[in-house]
Design a protein around this motif. Sequence first.
Motif, PDB file in Angstrom:
ATOM      1  N   MET A  32     -20.799   4.665  12.348  1.00  0.00           N
ATOM      2  CA  MET A  32     -20.769   4.298  10.932  1.00  0.00           C
ATOM      3  C   MET A  32     -21.814   5.083  10.156  1.00  0.00           C
ATOM      4  O   MET A  32     -22.951   5.218  10.597  1.00  0.00           O
ATOM      5  N   SER A  33     -21.436   5.565   8.989  1.00  0.00           N
ATOM      6  CA  SER A  33     -22.396   6.236   8.128  1.00  0.00           C
ATOM      7  C   SER A  33     -23.322   5.206   7.498  1.00  0.00           C
ATOM      8  O   SER A  33     -22.885   4.133   7.074  1.00  0.00           O
ATOM      9  N   HIS A  34     -24.627   5.529   7.447  1.00  0.00           N
ATOM     10  CA  HIS A  34     -25.589   4.632   6.801  1.00  0.00           C
ATOM     11  C   HIS A  34     -25.212   4.404   5.343  1.00  0.00           C
ATOM     12  O   HIS A  34     -25.497   3.349   4.773  1.00  0.00           O
ATOM     13  N   ALA A  35     -24.528   5.395   4.747  1.00  0.00           N
ATOM     14  CA  ALA A  35     -24.130   5.276   3.341  1.00  0.00           C
ATOM     15  C   ALA A  35     -23.104   4.175   3.129  1.00  0.00           C
ATOM     16  O   ALA A  35     -22.897   3.732   1.996  1.00  0.00           O
ATOM     17  N   ASP A  36     -22.446   3.736   4.208  1.00  0.00           N
ATOM     18  CA  ASP A  36     -21.463   2.666   4.072  1.00  0.00           C
ATOM     19  C   ASP A  36     -22.106   1.309   3.812  1.00  0.00           C
ATOM     20  O   ASP A  36     -21.452   0.395   3.305  1.00  0.00           O
ATOM     21  N   LEU A  37     -23.369   1.132   4.210  1.00  0.00           N
ATOM     22  CA  LEU A  37     -24.036  -0.153   4.017  1.00  0.00           C
ATOM     23  C   LEU A  37     -24.100  -0.487   2.530  1.00  0.00           C
ATOM     24  O   LEU A  37     -24.269   0.399   1.682  1.00  0.00           O
ATOM     25  N   ILE A  38     -23.957  -1.760   2.232  1.00  0.00           N
ATOM     26  CA  ILE A  38     -23.958  -2.208   0.837  1.00  0.00           C
ATOM     27  C   ILE A  38     -25.397  -2.397   0.386  1.00  0.00           C
ATOM     28  O   ILE A  38     -26.152  -3.187   0.967  1.00  0.00           O
ATOM     29  N   THR A  39     -25.777  -1.682  -0.634  1.00  0.00           N
ATOM     30  CA  THR A  39     -27.126  -1.779  -1.193  1.00  0.00           C
ATOM     31  C   THR A  39     -27.047  -2.380  -2.593  1.00  0.00           C
ATOM     32  O   THR A  39     -25.980  -2.419  -3.219  1.00  0.00           O
ATOM     33  N   LEU A  40     -28.189  -2.814  -3.081  1.00  0.00           N
ATOM     34  CA  LEU A  40     -28.227  -3.390  -4.420  1.00  0.00           C
ATOM     35  C   LEU A  40     -27.792  -2.391  -5.485  1.00  0.00           C
ATOM     36  O   LEU A  40     -26.995  -2.739  -6.373  1.00  0.00           O
ATOM     37  N   PRO A  41     -28.246  -1.124  -5.446  1.00  0.00           N
ATOM     38  CA  PRO A  41     -27.758  -0.158  -6.443  1.00  0.00           C
ATOM     39  C   PRO A  41     -26.238   0.017  -6.406  1.00  0.00           C
ATOM     40  O   PRO A  41     -25.604   0.170  -7.452  1.00  0.00           O
ATOM     41  N   ARG A  42     -25.643   0.029  -5.198  1.00  0.00           N
ATOM     42  CA  ARG A  42     -24.183   0.157  -5.111  1.00  0.00           C
ATOM     43  C   ARG A  42     -23.497  -1.029  -5.785  1.00  0.00           C
ATOM     44  O   ARG A  42     -22.498  -0.870  -6.483  1.00  0.00           O
ATOM     45  N   LEU A  43     -24.056  -2.234  -5.547  1.00  0.00           N
ATOM     46  CA  LEU A  43     -23.467  -3.418  -6.178  1.00  0.00           C
ATOM     47  C   LEU A  43     -23.623  -3.361  -7.692  1.00  0.00           C
ATOM     48  O   LEU A  43     -22.686  -3.662  -8.436  1.00  0.00           O
ATOM     49  N   LEU A  44     -24.804  -2.986  -8.151  1.00  0.00           N
ATOM     50  CA  LEU A  44     -25.049  -2.949  -9.598  1.00  0.00           C
ATOM     51  C   LEU A  44     -24.160  -1.930 -10.295  1.00  0.00           C
ATOM     52  O   LEU A  44     -23.764  -2.124 -11.457  1.00  0.00           O
ATOM     53  N   SER A  45     -23.817  -0.850  -9.585  1.00  0.00           N
ATOM     54  CA  SER A  45     -22.942   0.165 -10.195  1.00  0.00           C
ATOM     55  C   SER A  45     -21.551  -0.383 -10.479  1.00  0.00           C
ATOM     56  O   SER A  45     -20.819   0.161 -11.304  1.00  0.00           O
ATOM     57  N   ARG A  46     -21.186  -1.471  -9.772  1.00  0.00           N
ATOM     58  CA  ARG A  46     -19.859  -2.065  -9.973  1.00  0.00           C
ATOM     59  C   ARG A  46     -19.893  -3.245 -10.946  1.00  0.00           C
ATOM     60  O   ARG A  46     -18.853  -3.850 -11.209  1.00  0.00           O
ATOM     61  N   LEU A  47     -21.067  -3.551 -11.451  1.00  0.00           N
ATOM     62  CA  LEU A  47     -21.214  -4.727 -12.308  1.00  0.00           C
ATOM     63  C   LEU A  47     -20.341  -4.674 -13.561  1.00  0.00           C
ATOM     64  O   LEU A  47     -19.688  -5.674 -13.902  1.00  0.00           O
ATOM     65  N   PRO A  48     -20.263  -3.552 -14.291  1.00  0.00           N
ATOM     66  CA  PRO A  48     -19.399  -3.538 -15.490  1.00  0.00           C
ATOM     67  C   PRO A  48     -17.945  -3.888 -15.177  1.00  0.00           C
ATOM     68  O   PRO A  48     -17.300  -4.644 -15.904  1.00  0.00           O
ATOM     69  N   GLY A  82      -6.332 -17.602  10.950  1.00  0.00           N
ATOM     70  CA  GLY A  82      -7.739 -17.714  10.591  1.00  0.00           C
ATOM     71  C   GLY A  82      -8.005 -18.616   9.404  1.00  0.00           C
ATOM     72  O   GLY A  82      -7.132 -18.891   8.583  1.00  0.00           O
ATOM     73  N   ASN A  83      -9.264 -19.069   9.296  1.00  0.00           N
ATOM     74  CA  ASN A  83      -9.636 -19.974   8.205  1.00  0.00           C
ATOM     75  C   ASN A  83     -10.524 -19.307   7.161  1.00  0.00           C
ATOM     76  O   ASN A  83     -10.959 -19.952   6.203  1.00  0.00           O
ATOM     77  N   ILE A  84     -10.832 -18.015   7.355  1.00  0.00           N
ATOM     78  CA  ILE A  84     -11.632 -17.280   6.381  1.00  0.00           C
ATOM     79  C   ILE A  84     -10.987 -15.926   6.129  1.00  0.00           C
ATOM     80  O   ILE A  84     -10.078 -15.517   6.854  1.00  0.00           O
ATOM     81  N   GLY A  85     -11.463 -15.255   5.114  1.00  0.00           N
ATOM     82  CA  GLY A  85     -10.955 -13.929   4.813  1.00  0.00           C
ATOM     83  C   GLY A  85     -11.957 -13.145   3.995  1.00  0.00           C
ATOM     84  O   GLY A  85     -12.893 -13.704   3.405  1.00  0.00           O
ATOM     85  N   PHE A  86     -11.777 -11.826   3.976  1.00  0.00           N
ATOM     86  CA  PHE A  86     -12.596 -10.922   3.185  1.00  0.00           C
ATOM     87  C   PHE A  86     -11.668 -10.114   2.285  1.00  0.00           C
ATOM     88  O   PHE A  86     -10.549  -9.776   2.678  1.00  0.00           O
ATOM     89  N   THR A  87     -12.142  -9.774   1.089  1.00  0.00           N
ATOM     90  CA  THR A  87     -11.351  -8.968   0.165  1.00  0.00           C
ATOM     91  C   THR A  87     -12.258  -7.966  -0.549  1.00  0.00           C
ATOM     92  O   THR A  87     -13.349  -8.321  -1.002  1.00  0.00           O
ATOM     93  N   ASN A  88     -11.779  -6.753  -0.658  1.00  0.00           N
ATOM     94  CA  ASN A  88     -12.558  -5.680  -1.295  1.00  0.00           C
ATOM     95  C   ASN A  88     -12.401  -5.755  -2.815  1.00  0.00           C
ATOM     96  O   ASN A  88     -11.759  -4.906  -3.431  1.00  0.00           O
ATOM     97  N   LEU A  89     -13.022  -6.756  -3.389  1.00  0.00           N
ATOM     98  CA  LEU A  89     -12.921  -6.981  -4.836  1.00  0.00           C
ATOM     99  C   LEU A  89     -13.531  -5.844  -5.645  1.00  0.00           C
ATOM    100  O   LEU A  89     -13.072  -5.542  -6.751  1.00  0.00           O
ATOM    101  N   LEU A  90     -14.567  -5.204  -5.120  1.00  0.00           N
ATOM    102  CA  LEU A  90     -15.347  -4.241  -5.895  1.00  0.00           C
ATOM    103  C   LEU A  90     -14.900  -2.797  -5.675  1.00  0.00           C
ATOM    104  O   LEU A  90     -15.551  -1.874  -6.162  1.00  0.00           O
ATOM    105  N   ASN A  91     -13.820  -2.597  -4.916  1.00  0.00           N
ATOM    106  CA  ASN A  91     -13.289  -1.245  -4.674  1.00  0.00           C
ATOM    107  C   ASN A  91     -14.336  -0.338  -4.043  1.00  0.00           C
ATOM    108  O   ASN A  91     -14.475   0.836  -4.392  1.00  0.00           O
ATOM    109  N   LEU A  92     -15.095  -0.897  -3.101  1.00  0.00           N
ATOM    110  CA  LEU A  92     -16.041  -0.102  -2.329  1.00  0.00           C
ATOM    111  C   LEU A  92     -15.300   0.564  -1.169  1.00  0.00           C
ATOM    112  O   LEU A  92     -14.294   0.043  -0.698  1.00  0.00           O
ATOM    113  N   ASP A  93     -15.796   1.682  -0.707  1.00  0.00           N
ATOM    114  CA  ASP A  93     -15.128   2.401   0.378  1.00  0.00           C
ATOM    115  C   ASP A  93     -15.559   1.879   1.747  1.00  0.00           C
ATOM    116  O   ASP A  93     -16.698   1.451   1.944  1.00  0.00           O
TER     117      ASP A  93
END
Length: 608
Positions: A1-17, A362-373
Amino acid sequence: MSHADLITLPRLLSRLPRLLVDLPGIVKGLHIGNRSRGAYPVSLASCIETAARDNPNGAALIQDDEQLSYAELERWTNQLAHYLRAHGLRQGDSVALMFENRFELLAGVIACAKLGAVSALLNSSQRGRVLAHSIKLAEPRMVLVGEELFAAFGEVADELALPAEACHYFADRPTWRDPGEAPAGWNNPAAELHDYPVNAPLLERAVRADDPCFFIYTSGTTGLPKAVVFNHGRFMKGYGAFGFAAVRLDRTDRMYVSLPFYHGTAMVVCWGSVLAGQAALIMVRKFSASRFWDEVQRHQATAFGYVGELCRYLLDQPQRPTDADNPIRVMVGNGLRPSIWQTFKQRFAVERVVELYASSEGNIGFTNLLNLDNTVGFSPYPYAIVRYDQEREAPLRENGHLQRVAKGEVGLLLGKITEKTPFHGYTDARDTERCILRDVFEPGDAWFNTGDLMRDMGFRHAQFVDRLGDTFRWKGENVSTTQVEAVLDAVAQISETVVYGVEIANTNGRAGMACIRLACAPQDFDFHALLAHLRQELPAYAVPLFLRLSAQLETTGTFKHKKAPLKEQAYDLDRCHDPLYAWLPGSDCYVPLTRELQAAIAAGTYRY
């Protein structure tokens, strides 16, 4: 896995709008899911009724040159529901549905939902003993059979011993306007529907969220399927989460779905998203990689449903100048590998990838709401990713409790069983109990064991790594088949790959073996360069020791590779008729496997 794949606060903030724009839909979707539980009165049928009321003339279903509006679909399914009730179907009964992807399959599901009956969504590729087993699990009051699967039903009819009045036949044509003829001894519902009311049937008790809606079949450990109980509340969670929060279609949209509707991705995720947006569902009988983009253009589809291998097949098609000139703006599904994620998005100019993680049971799920790669996205449900001991094939316990992994680490995904995230399990209570872990973090708690390895990406995001059965141990190390497949898939002239572990006499664990489909003749492929590449890209223990060249890799209806037969045949020349190659200790090239080499390996002549 690329370290760039990890979710960071700046990545999240970039999707805020974008998140703020989508927030009303997200809130609405989560609200629908949260209230759709227990005795709350809600039904799959209510989604159809709402769309028929609000968008009566909008296209509901499209297939080839056929089209039905929401008002037409509502009338048709009301009449079918009245017909089924007149022939003995009652609330709580189950109905076995045997159709390929066609309008009649969805009509049967809707009609059953209107009566509070349960649809058993039979896999259209099942035959013989497996089909009979699946039907028996559902204990159906009646069976609806399409002409295309009539012969398959005939093979097991005597074993099932259903009475003639329980058997209903649908010709392989648009039966809502041309009923066709039924075989002798079979009921022909389409020929009689005009005699039944067009209004929705009234029930003694409203359908509730915890009432079963349909059975979806999943693989069993014995080789026979298990029937997963999928209730109306879970359908509404999909309807809300994907329809309003993630995919966000509207009445101008058309979703192209070539996945089989006997599985949850098509039936719940794709169809639920279409119904929420009151959009059109383009229902495709069978997937074709060569026709896919032409049909997308023909129908002006703006979205499509996928599984990962479907995307691989599309990438394997010859490039065309028009690849990026298509109307698709969003794709929804699961299993898109990081190794092809960016390539696919760029080649076909797809704006949004709504990757998800879920399972039928299953009783849980994940969804890519923020269009992250390269992520299955975010989960609002209580879950844990815990350390897993591959050698013992069990989660690690310390002081009696399981341990969560750190950010960036891989572990076993568990879903907490709560009132809001119940585990409904299977029709067999023993199968249900086997999937539950208890006293995980505190006495008395209960968690669903997904059997999947996930990487904690941070900020409640995750990345799918492997099924537990797809990870094997060799030389004291864990080998991820997904990792090896990704490296092989990136090699020129390799079109398709499946990796698995095989036993070698007098060794511990399982050695790697890869079944590959070449895009060239074997004599034109550089096996020396392949091995050099694998040794450069993979740890030594992960490099496959054996190769199998296959003209066609067998898959399930949802394009998952069938690994069990490959594992059983291994590198046995008496059982495998494809060309086999081996990497012998001390050599630098894969060589054709002969009977003499196979015998020498079995005798321990070569020390692995």
